[in-house]
Motif scaffolding. Sequence first.
Motif, PDB file in Angstrom:
ATOM      1  N   GLU A 109     -81.480 -14.880 -84.146  1.00 31.25           N
ATOM      2  CA  GLU A 109     -81.241 -14.841 -84.771  1.00 31.25           C
ATOM      3  C   GLU A 109     -80.027 -16.208 -85.210  1.00 31.25           C
ATOM      4  O   GLU A 109     -79.760 -16.834 -86.305  1.00 31.25           O
ATOM      5  CB  GLU A 109     -80.529 -13.358 -85.630  1.00 31.25           C
ATOM      6  CG  GLU A 109     -81.496 -12.599 -85.664  1.00 31.25           C
ATOM      7  CD  GLU A 109     -80.686 -10.810 -85.899  1.00 31.25           C
ATOM      8  OE1 GLU A 109     -79.908 -10.897 -85.808  1.00 31.25           O
ATOM      9  OE2 GLU A 109     -81.778  -9.841 -86.136  1.00 31.25           O
ATOM     10  N   ILE A 110     -79.481 -16.356 -84.171  1.00 29.92           N
ATOM     11  CA  ILE A 110     -78.424 -17.260 -84.705  1.00 29.92           C
ATOM     12  C   ILE A 110     -79.328 -18.947 -84.175  1.00 29.92           C
ATOM     13  O   ILE A 110     -78.493 -19.411 -84.950  1.00 29.92           O
ATOM     14  CB  ILE A 110     -77.189 -17.294 -83.130  1.00 29.92           C
ATOM     15  CG1 ILE A 110     -76.548 -15.998 -83.637  1.00 29.92           C
ATOM     16  CG2 ILE A 110     -76.175 -18.404 -83.431  1.00 29.92           C
ATOM     17  CD1 ILE A 110     -75.553 -15.475 -82.042  1.00 29.92           C
ATOM     18  N   ALA A 111     -79.871 -18.393 -83.370  1.00 28.71           N
ATOM     19  CA  ALA A 111     -80.752 -19.947 -83.134  1.00 28.71           C
ATOM     20  C   ALA A 111     -81.789 -20.933 -84.178  1.00 28.71           C
ATOM     21  O   ALA A 111     -81.915 -21.978 -83.699  1.00 28.71           O
ATOM     22  CB  ALA A 111     -80.961 -20.087 -81.293  1.00 28.71           C
ATOM     23  N   ASP A 112     -82.157 -19.676 -84.501  1.00 30.57           N
ATOM     24  CA  ASP A 112     -83.606 -20.215 -84.868  1.00 30.57           C
ATOM     25  C   ASP A 112     -82.716 -21.368 -86.380  1.00 30.57           C
ATOM     26  O   ASP A 112     -83.653 -21.940 -86.629  1.00 30.57           O
ATOM     27  CB  ASP A 112     -84.994 -19.395 -85.513  1.00 30.57           C
ATOM     28  CG  ASP A 112     -85.320 -18.720 -83.989  1.00 30.57           C
ATOM     29  OD1 ASP A 112     -85.897 -19.259 -83.326  1.00 30.57           O
ATOM     30  OD2 ASP A 112     -85.814 -17.387 -84.430  1.00 30.57           O
ATOM     31  N   GLU A 152     -81.904 -34.593 -80.832  1.00 29.53           N
ATOM     32  CA  GLU A 152     -83.172 -33.957 -79.544  1.00 29.53           C
ATOM     33  C   GLU A 152     -82.584 -33.739 -78.465  1.00 29.53           C
ATOM     34  O   GLU A 152     -82.703 -32.093 -78.219  1.00 29.53           O
ATOM     35  CB  GLU A 152     -84.214 -35.325 -78.872  1.00 29.53           C
ATOM     36  CG  GLU A 152     -84.904 -35.325 -80.819  1.00 29.53           C
ATOM     37  CD  GLU A 152     -85.690 -36.726 -80.144  1.00 29.53           C
ATOM     38  OE1 GLU A 152     -85.499 -36.842 -78.564  1.00 29.53           O
ATOM     39  OE2 GLU A 152     -86.560 -37.068 -80.754  1.00 29.53           O
ATOM     40  N   LEU A 153     -81.248 -33.656 -77.922  1.00 28.92           N
ATOM     41  CA  LEU A 153     -80.782 -33.318 -76.897  1.00 28.92           C
ATOM     42  C   LEU A 153     -80.468 -31.903 -76.722  1.00 28.92           C
ATOM     43  O   LEU A 153     -80.297 -31.378 -76.343  1.00 28.92           O
ATOM     44  CB  LEU A 153     -79.714 -34.340 -76.363  1.00 28.92           C
ATOM     45  CG  LEU A 153     -79.007 -33.743 -74.848  1.00 28.92           C
ATOM     46  CD1 LEU A 153     -80.048 -33.593 -73.934  1.00 28.92           C
ATOM     47  CD2 LEU A 153     -77.570 -34.649 -74.230  1.00 28.92           C
ATOM     48  N   ARG A 154     -79.091 -31.727 -77.990  1.00 23.73           N
ATOM     49  CA  ARG A 154     -78.889 -30.576 -78.730  1.00 23.73           C
ATOM     50  C   ARG A 154     -79.799 -29.359 -78.691  1.00 23.73           C
ATOM     51  O   ARG A 154     -79.427 -28.626 -78.537  1.00 23.73           O
ATOM     52  CB  ARG A 154     -78.436 -30.712 -80.020  1.00 23.73           C
ATOM     53  CG  ARG A 154     -77.229 -31.913 -79.748  1.00 23.73           C
ATOM     54  CD  ARG A 154     -75.726 -31.381 -80.859  1.00 23.73           C
ATOM     55  NE  ARG A 154     -76.163 -31.878 -81.752  1.00 23.73           N
ATOM     56  CZ  ARG A 154     -76.244 -32.904 -81.875  1.00 23.73           C
ATOM     57  NH1 ARG A 154     -75.429 -33.772 -81.721  1.00 23.73           N
ATOM     58  NH2 ARG A 154     -76.901 -33.233 -83.560  1.00 23.73           N
ATOM     59  N   ARG A 155     -81.231 -29.780 -79.648  1.00 19.55           N
ATOM     60  CA  ARG A 155     -82.679 -28.974 -79.905  1.00 19.55           C
ATOM     61  C   ARG A 155     -83.082 -29.017 -78.770  1.00 19.55           C
ATOM     62  O   ARG A 155     -82.812 -27.473 -77.881  1.00 19.55           O
ATOM     63  CB  ARG A 155     -83.570 -29.734 -80.190  1.00 19.55           C
ATOM     64  CG  ARG A 155     -84.386 -29.345 -81.210  1.00 19.55           C
ATOM     65  CD  ARG A 155     -85.539 -30.041 -81.503  1.00 19.55           C
ATOM     66  NE  ARG A 155     -85.849 -30.678 -80.460  1.00 19.55           N
ATOM     67  CZ  ARG A 155     -86.821 -32.013 -80.430  1.00 19.55           C
ATOM     68  NH1 ARG A 155     -87.676 -31.688 -82.024  1.00 19.55           N
ATOM     69  NH2 ARG A 155     -87.369 -32.394 -79.086  1.00 19.55           N
ATOM     70  N   ASN A 156     -83.308 -29.336 -77.447  1.00 21.08           N
ATOM     71  CA  ASN A 156     -83.631 -28.751 -76.071  1.00 21.08           C
ATOM     72  C   ASN A 156     -82.729 -27.874 -75.007  1.00 21.08           C
ATOM     73  O   ASN A 156     -83.317 -27.267 -75.058  1.00 21.08           O
ATOM     74  CB  ASN A 156     -84.372 -30.863 -75.629  1.00 21.08           C
ATOM     75  CG  ASN A 156     -85.298 -31.291 -76.621  1.00 21.08           C
ATOM     76  OD1 ASN A 156     -86.197 -30.533 -77.261  1.00 21.08           O
ATOM     77  ND2 ASN A 156     -85.416 -32.459 -75.940  1.00 21.08           N
ATOM     78  N   GLU A 157     -81.284 -28.360 -75.495  1.00 23.66           N
ATOM     79  CA  GLU A 157     -80.861 -27.566 -74.696  1.00 23.66           C
ATOM     80  C   GLU A 157     -80.668 -26.134 -75.379  1.00 23.66           C
ATOM     81  O   GLU A 157     -80.431 -25.131 -74.788  1.00 23.66           O
ATOM     82  CB  GLU A 157     -79.444 -28.085 -74.634  1.00 23.66           C
ATOM     83  CG  GLU A 157     -78.973 -29.538 -74.147  1.00 23.66           C
ATOM     84  CD  GLU A 157     -77.718 -30.135 -74.117  1.00 23.66           C
ATOM     85  OE1 GLU A 157     -77.103 -29.218 -74.709  1.00 23.66           O
ATOM     86  OE2 GLU A 157     -77.472 -30.957 -72.922  1.00 23.66           O
ATOM     87  N   LEU A 158     -81.039 -25.956 -77.072  1.00 24.22           N
ATOM     88  CA  LEU A 158     -80.648 -24.877 -77.729  1.00 24.22           C
ATOM     89  C   LEU A 158     -81.497 -24.182 -77.066  1.00 24.22           C
ATOM     90  O   LEU A 158     -82.079 -22.975 -76.846  1.00 24.22           O
ATOM     91  CB  LEU A 158     -80.268 -24.458 -79.062  1.00 24.22           C
ATOM     92  CG  LEU A 158     -80.523 -23.712 -79.681  1.00 24.22           C
ATOM     93  CD1 LEU A 158     -78.962 -22.792 -79.255  1.00 24.22           C
ATOM     94  CD2 LEU A 158     -79.949 -24.051 -81.171  1.00 24.22           C
ATOM     95  N   ARG A 159     -83.389 -24.882 -77.373  1.00 23.39           N
ATOM     96  CA  ARG A 159     -84.649 -24.329 -77.219  1.00 23.39           C
ATOM     97  C   ARG A 159     -85.071 -23.999 -75.383  1.00 23.39           C
ATOM     98  O   ARG A 159     -85.446 -22.339 -74.918  1.00 23.39           O
ATOM     99  CB  ARG A 159     -85.279 -24.866 -76.916  1.00 23.39           C
ATOM    100  CG  ARG A 159     -85.644 -25.669 -78.390  1.00 23.39           C
ATOM    101  CD  ARG A 159     -86.777 -26.563 -78.741  1.00 23.39           C
ATOM    102  NE  ARG A 159     -87.348 -27.019 -79.894  1.00 23.39           N
ATOM    103  CZ  ARG A 159     -88.560 -27.583 -80.115  1.00 23.39           C
ATOM    104  NH1 ARG A 159     -88.546 -28.621 -79.291  1.00 23.39           N
ATOM    105  NH2 ARG A 159     -88.780 -28.143 -81.594  1.00 23.39           N
ATOM    106  N   LEU A 160     -83.787 -24.825 -74.542  1.00 22.04           N
ATOM    107  CA  LEU A 160     -83.718 -24.576 -73.193  1.00 22.04           C
ATOM    108  C   LEU A 160     -82.843 -22.857 -72.668  1.00 22.04           C
ATOM    109  O   LEU A 160     -83.385 -21.728 -72.467  1.00 22.04           O
ATOM    110  CB  LEU A 160     -83.821 -25.198 -72.242  1.00 22.04           C
ATOM    111  CG  LEU A 160     -82.897 -24.890 -70.873  1.00 22.04           C
ATOM    112  CD1 LEU A 160     -84.795 -25.046 -70.554  1.00 22.04           C
ATOM    113  CD2 LEU A 160     -82.579 -25.995 -70.265  1.00 22.04           C
ATOM    114  N   ALA A 161     -81.813 -22.278 -73.208  1.00 21.08           N
ATOM    115  CA  ALA A 161     -81.405 -21.420 -73.314  1.00 21.08           C
ATOM    116  C   ALA A 161     -82.374 -20.330 -74.255  1.00 21.08           C
ATOM    117  O   ALA A 161     -81.607 -19.451 -73.549  1.00 21.08           O
ATOM    118  CB  ALA A 161     -79.686 -22.199 -74.630  1.00 21.08           C
TER     119      ALA A 161
END
Length: 456
Positions: A150-153, A368-377
Amino acid sequence: VTDADGDAIEITRPGARALDGQLSEGLTSWRGQLAETDKVLKARARAAEALHGRLEEAAVAERAASVLRHEAERLDLQLAAARERAAAGGADLASASAGYAERVRSWARRLPDQAPFVELLQMPEDDDLPSAERALHRDTPDEVSRVAHEIADPVLAGYETERDSVLARERAAGEELMTARADRRRCEQRKDPEPPRSPYSTADRTPGTGAPFFLLVDFTGSLTDADQSGLEAALEASGLLSAWTCADGTLLGNGTRDVVLRGGDPVAGPSLADMLAPVPGYGVSRATLDRLLHGIGLGDSAAHSWIGSDGRWRLGVSRGAFAKDRTEYIGAGARAATRQRRIAELTERIGRLTADRELLAAARAQIELRRNELRLALRETPPARPLTDAWTAYDRAVAETARLTGELAAARRQAEQAAATAVGLRTRAQAQATSDGLPADPGLLMKMRGDLDRAA
């Protein structure tokens, strides 16, 4: 009879005599007493047998009660051990809950917002509460995953939108950069820059068949810079500057899609020949150029067509005005300066576009780095296995405790009932022994039964 040696011996018995009356009565009395005694012995034997049966029944009941009592004691020990395991499981559950909560708090720092996890991970600190009420709920890992999405999407969706926007700008900058580089290559490869052609001038111009007008003239030496720029502005706006001047003897078809200059009758008064000098070449002779220049008036006049040094012009019924800061195309020096200036402008533009594209690429890479870090989290949620295993062990211990509690209660009831039954049987056997005057001790009773059997 015969003796041991085989000799015959004669024995004489006295003859039978009748007993006297008194002796006969005595024997009859003894016979009656013996008969009564036999009845008593048999009754005592039957009583002893019955008492023996009761004592055996009481002994069996006492042994059964003992077995049930031992079973209850065994279950009591198992229940105590199960309660210890439940208590240890509760402590493990509390520890697993605290560990999981700490891991989630640390992991949540990788998410855009940590506030929603505060309440989700809140645990009571009252030691009087049951372990299950002081621990995280068994569904907490699922809730953690749901809240994280809910937070990240929405943030991930924003990253995608922002990335697409930056990527579009990066690609546009790249396309502009390619265009600028191609323009610079053309400028470097071309000796003379050309003014823009009319959109209605689309025909291929074959070398040797003529040249655009600006390549065939030059300013006379008496003109000021303002006159030169004004005159070129008027020629460019009217379309004459880039119009095609055919080489001598060249014939063009009526359907040729181009703007073509043809000489006419000389005008009365000043003409372009007063400010422009012919520069023959490309197959166009000086005579052709003189005739063309003398056929166009100079400045506002009654001529059918004229060009002014102030930027105004007239071609038949059409007229207009334009202005330029400097000359760009008339004269070899002007064209060389225009070419160098254009190359310098394009070089500066290429540098700026290169820097812009690099900045946009860096911005895109950061997004993309922030997006990928959030996806990884989101993929690396804290492991919930220790918590779920602790809940499984605790639930198993609690269930085992409940089962053993029920089994112990049932075993105790059965043991108590068996003990009561055994006591009742023992009491009745002792009462019977007292009533019949028999020993309640099984050993003594057994001895008496033997004596009675032998007496009988």
